[in-house]
Design a protein around this motif. Structure first.
Motif, PDB file in Angstrom:
ATOM      1  N   SER A  37       0.839  -1.193   0.000  1.00 18.26           N
ATOM      2  CA  SER A  37       0.000   0.000   0.000  1.00 18.26           C
ATOM      3  C   SER A  37       0.879   1.251   0.000  1.00 18.26           C
ATOM      4  O   SER A  37       1.934   1.282   0.633  1.00 18.26           O
ATOM      5  N   ASP A  38       0.424   2.293  -0.724  1.00 12.35           N
ATOM      6  CA  ASP A  38       1.142   3.573  -0.708  1.00 12.35           C
ATOM      7  C   ASP A  38       0.477   4.547   0.262  1.00 12.35           C
ATOM      8  O   ASP A  38       0.657   5.753   0.165  1.00 12.35           O
ATOM      9  N   LYS A  39      -0.282   4.017   1.216  1.00 10.81           N
ATOM     10  CA  LYS A  39      -0.991   4.838   2.204  1.00 10.81           C
ATOM     11  C   LYS A  39      -0.029   5.808   2.890  1.00 10.81           C
ATOM     12  O   LYS A  39       1.056   5.437   3.312  1.00 10.81           O
ATOM     13  N   GLY A  40      -0.433   7.063   2.994  1.00  8.69           N
ATOM     14  CA  GLY A  40       0.399   8.071   3.629  1.00  8.69           C
ATOM     15  C   GLY A  40       1.451   8.656   2.713  1.00  8.69           C
ATOM     16  O   GLY A  40       2.311   9.417   3.156  1.00  8.69           O
ATOM     17  N   PRO A  58       3.884  -3.024   3.390  1.00  9.52           N
ATOM     18  CA  PRO A  58       2.858  -4.050   3.582  1.00  9.52           C
ATOM     19  C   PRO A  58       1.682  -3.515   4.382  1.00  9.52           C
ATOM     20  O   PRO A  58       1.841  -2.645   5.240  1.00  9.52           O
ATOM     21  N   GLU A  59       0.497  -4.063   4.119  1.00  4.67           N
ATOM     22  CA  GLU A  59      -0.700  -3.657   4.852  1.00  4.67           C
ATOM     23  C   GLU A  59      -0.627  -4.094   6.314  1.00  4.67           C
ATOM     24  O   GLU A  59      -1.214  -3.461   7.184  1.00  4.67           O
ATOM     25  N   LYS A  60       0.117  -5.176   6.590  1.00 11.24           N
ATOM     26  CA  LYS A  60       0.206  -5.661   7.960  1.00 11.24           C
ATOM     27  C   LYS A  60       1.567  -6.296   8.212  1.00 11.24           C
ATOM     28  O   LYS A  60       2.203  -6.826   7.307  1.00 11.24           O
ATOM     29  N   ILE A  61       2.021  -6.194   9.450  1.00 13.86           N
ATOM     30  CA  ILE A  61       3.247  -6.857   9.883  1.00 13.86           C
ATOM     31  C   ILE A  61       2.952  -7.570  11.199  1.00 13.86           C
ATOM     32  O   ILE A  61       1.906  -7.350  11.820  1.00 13.86           O
ATOM     33  N   SER A  62       3.867  -8.422  11.629  1.00 19.77           N
ATOM     34  CA  SER A  62       3.699  -9.142  12.885  1.00 19.77           C
ATOM     35  C   SER A  62       4.960  -8.979  13.720  1.00 19.77           C
ATOM     36  O   SER A  62       6.068  -9.197  13.228  1.00 19.77           O
ATOM     37  N   VAL A  63       4.794  -8.576  14.979  1.00 17.96           N
ATOM     38  CA  VAL A  63       5.928  -8.349  15.878  1.00 17.96           C
ATOM     39  C   VAL A  63       6.007  -9.474  16.898  1.00 17.96           C
ATOM     40  O   VAL A  63       5.019  -9.772  17.600  1.00 17.96           O
TER      41      VAL A  63
END
Length: 242
Positions: A37-40, A58-63
């Motif tokens: 995504s180019d959001k922001g 990426p739209e989502k990541i995991s920590v």
């Protein structure tokens, strides 16, 4: 044992095996970062005719909650009709998000980092043909007890112009689970961290006082004047006099 009973047991075993396959398939895809995504993101300085540069996160990541480690893919794209020429992509971390390494890129000296950031890497792109993209593997840590942001500016090789800048854009969650093995974070979401024992939750969003821009600087960011913001922040920090 009757044939009817044997058939029923066999059918149950097949159904159970099929369910197990579905569960395993869903688990295997849990770490998928989803579409980019180019959001922001926003254009800052006008690029040469026929060149249209953007970035994607990426739209989502995991920590991982024990190590605080996370992986992020940063992508620069040329959606124009002509090659980009020599450019560079910067990957900069803020607040709880610290960029530890970007594959094939060089760390930005601490005195050259923008004010308010904690880490950054510069990636040289010799030339990006029309319609092509280049992705970089970003190793980072995220302290989920804080808010965290990332910024991807695309500049000329000498850094005098910024053709595009994505962010600083937040990764966060509004439903934290501190006891879970990992915390999923979504792009463009202000983090609502859990801080056990704290009197109040850390503040999130552009209004935080960790970015010492003053009221005028905050207003410029709000209206999207990212180029001026970046040029102000990337000045070398002055050491304090004793």
């Amino acid at each position: 044992m009757s044939s009817r009973r044997t058939t029923a047991i066999a059918g149950s075993l097949v159904a159970a095996s099929f369910s197990a396959v579905l569960i395993l398939s869903a688990t295997a895809g849990a770490d998928d970062q989803g579409p980019g995504s180019d959001k922001g993101g926003k254009v800052v300085d006008k690029a040469p005719a026929g060149v249209e540069l953007t970035t994607e996160l990426p739209e989502k990541i995991s920590v991982d909650n024990s190590s605080q480690k996370t992986d992020i893919t940063a992508t620069v794209k040329n959606e124009g009709t002509k090659e980009s020429g020599e450019i560079k992509l910067l990957v900069v971390g803020f607040d709880g998000l610290t960029v530890k390494n970007v594959e094939g890129c060089s760390a930005i000296e601490k005195n050259s980092l923008p004010e308010g950031s904690n880490s950054g890497f510069a990636c040289s792109v010799d030339n990006l043909p029309a319609g092509e993209s280049k992705s970089y593997a970003v190793d980072a840590t995220y302290d989920v007890s804080k808010a965290g942001k990332i910024c991807l500016p695309v500049q000329t090789a000498d850094g005098k112009k910024t053709y595009w800048q994505q962010g600083p854009v937040p990764f966060g969650t509004t439903n934290p689970s501190p006891d879970a093995p990992a915390t999923p974070l979504l792009l463009g979401t202000d983090n609502k961290p859990v801080a056990p024992g704290a009197d109040e939750l850390p503040r999130t969003g552009i209004g935080r006082d960790v970015l010492p821009l003053g009221a005028a600087g905050a207003t410029l960011i709000a209206v999207g004047a990212a180029g001026l913001w970046w040029s102000q922040l990337r000045r070398p920090r002055r050491s304090q006099e004793g």
